[in-house]
Scaffold this motif. Structure first.
Motif, PDB file in Angstrom:
ATOM      1  N   UNK A  81       0.858  -1.586   0.051  1.00 33.82           N
ATOM      2  CA  UNK A  81       0.296  -0.510  -0.170  1.00 33.82           C
ATOM      3  C   UNK A  81       0.282   1.223   0.008  1.00 33.82           C
ATOM      4  N   UNK A  82       2.150   1.049   0.259  1.00 34.57           N
ATOM      5  CA  UNK A  82       2.806   2.576   0.482  1.00 34.57           C
ATOM      6  C   UNK A  82       3.715   2.772  -0.558  1.00 34.57           C
ATOM      7  N   UNK A  83       3.473   1.584  -1.512  1.00 35.11           N
ATOM      8  CA  UNK A  83       3.636   1.813  -2.594  1.00 35.11           C
ATOM      9  C   UNK A  83       2.512   2.862  -3.923  1.00 35.11           C
ATOM     10  N   UNK A  84       1.523   2.496  -2.961  1.00 31.54           N
ATOM     11  CA  UNK A  84       0.708   2.600  -4.250  1.00 31.54           C
ATOM     12  C   UNK A  84       0.670   1.810  -5.586  1.00 31.54           C
ATOM     13  N   UNK A  85       0.334   3.594  -6.792  1.00 27.75           N
ATOM     14  CA  UNK A  85      -0.424   2.709  -8.039  1.00 27.75           C
ATOM     15  C   UNK A  85       1.315   2.678  -8.263  1.00 27.75           C
ATOM     16  N   UNK A  86       2.565   2.761  -7.256  1.00 25.91           N
ATOM     17  CA  UNK A  86       3.739   3.185  -8.415  1.00 25.91           C
ATOM     18  C   UNK A  86       5.091   1.821  -7.932  1.00 25.91           C
ATOM     19  N   UNK A  87       6.113   1.152  -9.267  1.00 25.93           N
ATOM     20  CA  UNK A  87       6.153   0.518  -8.958  1.00 25.93           C
ATOM     21  C   UNK A  87       6.866  -0.551  -7.346  1.00 25.93           C
ATOM     22  N   UNK A  88       7.424   1.390  -6.714  1.00 25.73           N
ATOM     23  CA  UNK A  88       8.320   0.488  -5.186  1.00 25.73           C
ATOM     24  C   UNK A  88       8.245   2.616  -4.496  1.00 25.73           C
ATOM     25  N   UNK A  89       8.699   2.039  -3.666  1.00 23.34           N
ATOM     26  CA  UNK A  89       8.811   2.925  -3.158  1.00 23.34           C
ATOM     27  C   UNK A  89      10.063   3.688  -2.756  1.00 23.34           C
TER      28      UNK A  89
END
Length: 245
Positions: A102-110
């Motif tokens: 969930x922390x990465x949301x719709x992106x690959x990573x944090x």
């Protein structure tokens, strides 16, 4: 318990209290705390532990002992090929832990978004200094893997007018990409340029808006320094990109 200032900080005042580090809280504190807890849950030791907020409202982090490469002159081991490989692998490890969360949301990573030797802890391993952890996660945010890898190339290779050997810089950039296992590496140089452009413009805009920290950075010549680095990478773009084919 007495407090002692930690060296190297330019934007935030950071102090050590016993085996903890205290730093000003920000709008990012909750996200950073959740991220550091996620990394801890994954048994990853490359980041400080988040221990909460103290009675003064400061973030409380675990202290990571070691050598932080914040001064301009460093032992050769800090910039060795072996250390670059280790940095790239550390980045891959925490990226993989955040992918799909969930922390990465719709992106690959944090992404850490501020990876540099100044934010890296080195320790003696096999008789040589090697990177073991990253500090200063307050700019961490969802993003693309290549963003952090590009920032590593810029900062750990010192890409800019001070580079004496473009061939060696190109080789070492490929070493970082290979050690990370980066896909889509043809976009790596353009992403370095994106970072550099974003950096100097952000400092300039912040300083004009009255941000004291950004004004200090501009007064210290950081905007000019980054603009020169951007021009250098632009001038040597073909050679750098050729090494990634």
């Amino acid at each position: 318990m007495p407090e002692s200032s930690l060296p190297g900080g330019f934007v935030n005042a950071v102090v050590r209290v016993g085996d903890t580090v205290r730093r000003p809280a920000s709008a990012r504190t909750t996200f950073v705390g959740d991220l550091l807890r996620l990394l801890e849950a994954g048994a990853w030791n490359g980041a400080p532990r988040f221990l909460g907020v103290d009675e003064q409202g400061r973030e409380v982090l675990g202290y990571l002992a070691g050598h932080v490469a914040w001064e301009p002159r460093q032992p050769a081991a800090v910039s060795s090929d072996e250390s670059l490989v280790a940095v790239a692998r550390l980045v891959r490890e925490f990226h993989d832990l955040t992918a799909g969360t969930p922390l990465a949301g719709d992106q690959e990573v944090v992404c850490h978004n501020d990876l540099s030797p100044k934010n890296t802890v080195y320790r003696l391993l096999g008789g040589e200094l090697r990177p073991v952890a990253f500090l200063d996660w307050d700019l961490a945010a969802p993003g693309a893997r290549i963003h952090d890898v590009a920032h590593v190339c810029w900062q750990y290779l010192g890409l800019g007018p001070a580079v004496a050997d473009i061939g060696d810089a190109s080789r070492r950039m490929r070493l970082i990409a290979d050690s990370y296992g980066l896909l889509g590496r043809r976009r790596l140089v353009s992403t370095i340029l994106w970072w550099q452009d974003r950096c100097w413009r952000g400092i300039d805009t912040g300083a004009d808006a009255g941000d004291i920290a950004m004004a200090r950075l501009r007064d210290a010549g950081v905007v000019t320094e980054v603009q020169r680095a951007f021009q250098w990478v632009s001038d040597h773009r073909d050679a750098l990109e050729h090494s990634l084919r």
